[in-house]
Design a protein around this motif. Structure first.
Motif, PDB file in Angstrom:
ATOM      1  N   LEU B  94       0.859  -1.172   0.000  1.00  0.00           N
ATOM      2  CA  LEU B  94       0.000   0.000   0.000  1.00  0.00           C
ATOM      3  C   LEU B  94       0.904   1.232   0.000  1.00  0.00           C
ATOM      4  O   LEU B  94       1.786   1.366   0.834  1.00  0.00           O
ATOM      5  N   LEU B  95       0.649   2.081  -0.968  1.00  0.00           N
ATOM      6  CA  LEU B  95       1.577   3.164  -1.258  1.00  0.00           C
ATOM      7  C   LEU B  95       1.150   4.479  -0.617  1.00  0.00           C
ATOM      8  O   LEU B  95      -0.023   4.832  -0.633  1.00  0.00           O
ATOM      9  N   GLY B  96       2.102   5.197  -0.047  1.00  0.00           N
ATOM     10  CA  GLY B  96       1.826   6.560   0.414  1.00  0.00           C
ATOM     11  C   GLY B  96       2.907   7.512  -0.062  1.00  0.00           C
ATOM     12  O   GLY B  96       4.077   7.128  -0.145  1.00  0.00           O
ATOM     13  N   ASN B  97       2.525   8.722  -0.425  1.00  0.00           N
ATOM     14  CA  ASN B  97       3.479   9.780  -0.773  1.00  0.00           C
ATOM     15  C   ASN B  97       3.476  10.802   0.354  1.00  0.00           C
ATOM     16  O   ASN B  97       2.421  11.333   0.710  1.00  0.00           O
ATOM     17  N   TYR B  99       5.323  13.636   0.310  1.00  0.00           N
ATOM     18  CA  TYR B  99       5.666  14.984  -0.175  1.00  0.00           C
ATOM     19  C   TYR B  99       6.546  15.717   0.841  1.00  0.00           C
ATOM     20  O   TYR B  99       6.535  16.935   0.905  1.00  0.00           O
ATOM     21  N   GLN B 101       6.054  16.113   3.870  1.00  0.00           N
ATOM     22  CA  GLN B 101       5.196  16.883   4.769  1.00  0.00           C
ATOM     23  C   GLN B 101       4.898  16.045   6.007  1.00  0.00           C
ATOM     24  O   GLN B 101       4.461  14.908   5.890  1.00  0.00           O
ATOM     25  N   ASP B 103       2.441  16.294   8.097  1.00  0.00           N
ATOM     26  CA  ASP B 103       1.035  15.888   8.281  1.00  0.00           C
ATOM     27  C   ASP B 103       0.666  14.735   7.351  1.00  0.00           C
ATOM     28  O   ASP B 103      -0.202  13.921   7.683  1.00  0.00           O
ATOM     29  N   GLU B 104       1.359  14.633   6.207  1.00  0.00           N
ATOM     30  CA  GLU B 104       1.141  13.469   5.346  1.00  0.00           C
ATOM     31  C   GLU B 104       1.696  12.204   6.011  1.00  0.00           C
ATOM     32  O   GLU B 104       1.119  11.131   5.907  1.00  0.00           O
ATOM     33  N   ALA B 107      -0.835  11.250   8.707  1.00  0.00           N
ATOM     34  CA  ALA B 107      -2.064  10.705   8.119  1.00  0.00           C
ATOM     35  C   ALA B 107      -1.823   9.278   7.627  1.00  0.00           C
ATOM     36  O   ALA B 107      -2.686   8.401   7.773  1.00  0.00           O
ATOM     37  N   PHE B 108      -0.643   9.041   7.068  1.00  0.00           N
ATOM     38  CA  PHE B 108      -0.319   7.701   6.573  1.00  0.00           C
ATOM     39  C   PHE B 108      -0.328   6.691   7.717  1.00  0.00           C
ATOM     40  O   PHE B 108      -0.934   5.625   7.616  1.00  0.00           O
ATOM     41  N   ASP B 111      -3.858   5.975   8.914  1.00  0.00           N
ATOM     42  CA  ASP B 111      -4.595   5.149   7.959  1.00  0.00           C
ATOM     43  C   ASP B 111      -4.112   3.702   7.995  1.00  0.00           C
ATOM     44  O   ASP B 111      -4.906   2.774   7.832  1.00  0.00           O
ATOM     45  N   HIS B 115      -6.467   0.486   8.669  1.00  0.00           N
ATOM     46  CA  HIS B 115      -6.631  -0.583   7.685  1.00  0.00           C
ATOM     47  C   HIS B 115      -6.051  -1.910   8.184  1.00  0.00           C
ATOM     48  O   HIS B 115      -5.997  -2.882   7.421  1.00  0.00           O
TER      49      HIS B 115
END
Lengths: 348, 348
Positions: B94-97, B99, B101, B103-104, B107-108, B111, B115
């Motif tokens: 499962l891929l996350g970017n 950037y 950041q 907060d990204e 959030a990853f 999530d 999941h």
């Protein structure tokens, strides 16, 4: 069509912040941030399907993305855009590489069902294959990327959405640009497996030749990508096609490459053989990968609006998951030409 | 160290077939295929942790992979290798970017928990940040890629695995190669944010300068990647660094680029300014992206053994998920030099 990234940029906030607002996670958000985002959404007329839709039991907020290989720069760019669009709805992207193998496609579908992932984007696979049809019948929501239906498919029998660049137009634009710059003897360099999207690009290319009353004989130079090429198969294929291009008589003054990676590989091969682009031959690619700006010379290319296409794909999946009575549709996006330095200013 | 792809190649079967055998899905497999795969596994001494381990309740057979951006060719190559290794254990990616950041990143992690994904690979983020530490404390199994621990970390207090190329050695190899080819005035071009891996590369570079008793003054040319650069930030940064490199006096005869993408962007900028690589200045990149073979001239680079590193990362995650008492460790891989055409055969 604006997307979540445009909204974040205009509002001067991160994509996560926009995603948080869209998903009603605003307890920690300042009033001024919220206002800035809402203003940006208004200004850009950005109005996504609200993401805060209850997810059905056993369904994960995950979209599956099956690409031939994530190392192919066309598909890493696609994965990036799909991820950005999915984040707006608080969805995540589960990645699969098919390596253009049927058993990988089948394994991917099986795994998606077992993970409760009921919406997938299938890029550049032949969507008419039995395993995709069966998956759709079993309840998988499928969007086909860059692989249109045959023209004969009646719209009410469609079981997949199809989102694609207008590939016929792409082939046409590329060839027409060469003709407008004075080329009179142009060829098309491609992988030999005839997918729908490749056939359409060639069709657009041939239309230009017909309009110009150019000869249609031996205008397609093709070769097969072998698995030994590995991660850079399209670059390697372009390199391998060099000898066939060099053997074309009379030597062409313009070449359309089926994709930029193949075009860049071909440029490398031509250079090694002492043939200069654009001095000796002009070259246009298709799909405008980010690298093409850094090739030497910069590669002129035909660009799909990939960000908008990703947004539509994600929205179609989420809309259809929420309303299974929605009919799948066909979405065709017009490409545009990006001029760089690989085409002569004006050929003889 | 052999991986599933090597086994598939040697046996002449697909990766899925090997995966099927590893996961005991052999009802449809012919005896001869099975024997071929087993023979290949024997020959290559391939002996993965058996994948058919019962998955605990609520855990998905999914590994999360967080990269700065999947469009960066270093990370799309990594994603590809991680996917190949994960497939051997019947895991999906499962891929996350991020950037880059925070907060990204947060959030990853959130999530992934929601999941049921309890193992993640975090590439090129500062793993010491609170949200990663908290995630590990809450039960997330984390492998840090390309970001070593500070030397002061005691091995029994580690909460993450760390898998990295020996970046000090990478910087050393690149600079030493330039020196061996006769360069006497070399600089290092880099992004200015000092991550652990960047510091190590610079350290290796400076060691060569010290050994040669070269001046250490103003040897680092750096700039900040801005978010406006978008998908091609490292290429754009290389392009933007051109003016700083041109302003260096005396003009250098050799450059080490912190990564290949930055090096290719820099070559594009130098060429536009009339400076020829390698005639006027030699250039070595680090990380050997697949494109570097297609740059003009082909970019000499320092290569991490990415396939082996991906295999170790996946195996560490699965082993630790199955046995939470396992201590996280540090895994350091030696790089090698790949010679192409961007370094003068022998500088003056």
């Amino acid at each position: 069509m604006a997307n979540i990234r445009d909204v974040a940029r205009l509002a001067g906030v991160s994509i996560s912040s926009v995603s948080n607002l869209l998903n009603n996670r605003i307890s920690l958000m300042s009033r001024s941030t919220r206002l800035r985002i809402e203003q940006a959404m208004n200004e850009l007329d950005y109005n996504p399907v609200r993401a805060a839709v209850p997810v059905k039991d056993g369904q994960a907020k995950i979209i599956g993305l099956l690409v031939p290989s994530i190392v192919n720069p066309s598909f890493s760019a696609l994965a990036h855009e799909v991820d950005l669009s999915a984040r707006a709805y608080n969805y995540r992207v589960l990645l699969g590489n098919s390596y253009r193998q049927e058993d990988e496609e089948r394994a991917f579908i099986e795994d998606m069902f077992s993970h409760g992932v009921l919406g997938i984007i299938v890029a550049a696979s032949d969507i008419r294959k039995t395993h995709f049809v069966r998956a759709a019948e079993k309840g998988m929501t499928i969007v086909s990327y860059d692989n249109r239906f045959p023209e004969t498919t009646a719209s009410d029998t469609r079981i997949f959405d199809s989102v694609s660049m207008d590939n016929t137009q792409a082939g046409y634009l590329a060839a027409q640009h060469l003709v407008e710059r004075g080329c009179k003897n142009i060829i098309f360099a491609t992988e030999s497996t005839l997918t729908m999207s490749r056939s359409h690009k060639i069709e657009g290319f041939l239309t230009v030749l017909k309009n110009q009353r150019f000869s249609l004989i031996e205008r397609i130079v093709e070769g097969k990508a072998c698995s030994e090429y590995g991660d850079t198969e399209m670059f390697e294929l372009g390199l391998a096609l060099t000898s066939k291009v060099l053997a074309t008589t009379p030597f062409p003054d313009g070449i359309v490459a089926i994709n930029d990676a193949l075009g860049i590989g071909l440029m490398t091969g031509l250079r090694a053989a002492g043939v200069q682009v654009p001095h000796d031959v002009s070259l246009v690619g298709i799909d405008n990968i980010s690298l093409s700006a850094f090739a030497e010379p910069g590669l002129t290319s035909v660009m799909p609006p990939q960000s908008e296409m990703a947004q539509v794909m994600v929205e179609r999946i989420i809309s259809r998951l929420n309303d299974p009575t929605l009919r799948p549709g066909e979405f065709l996006f017009p490409p545009t030409l990006v001029c760089r330095q690989s085409v002569k200013a004006s050929a003889a």
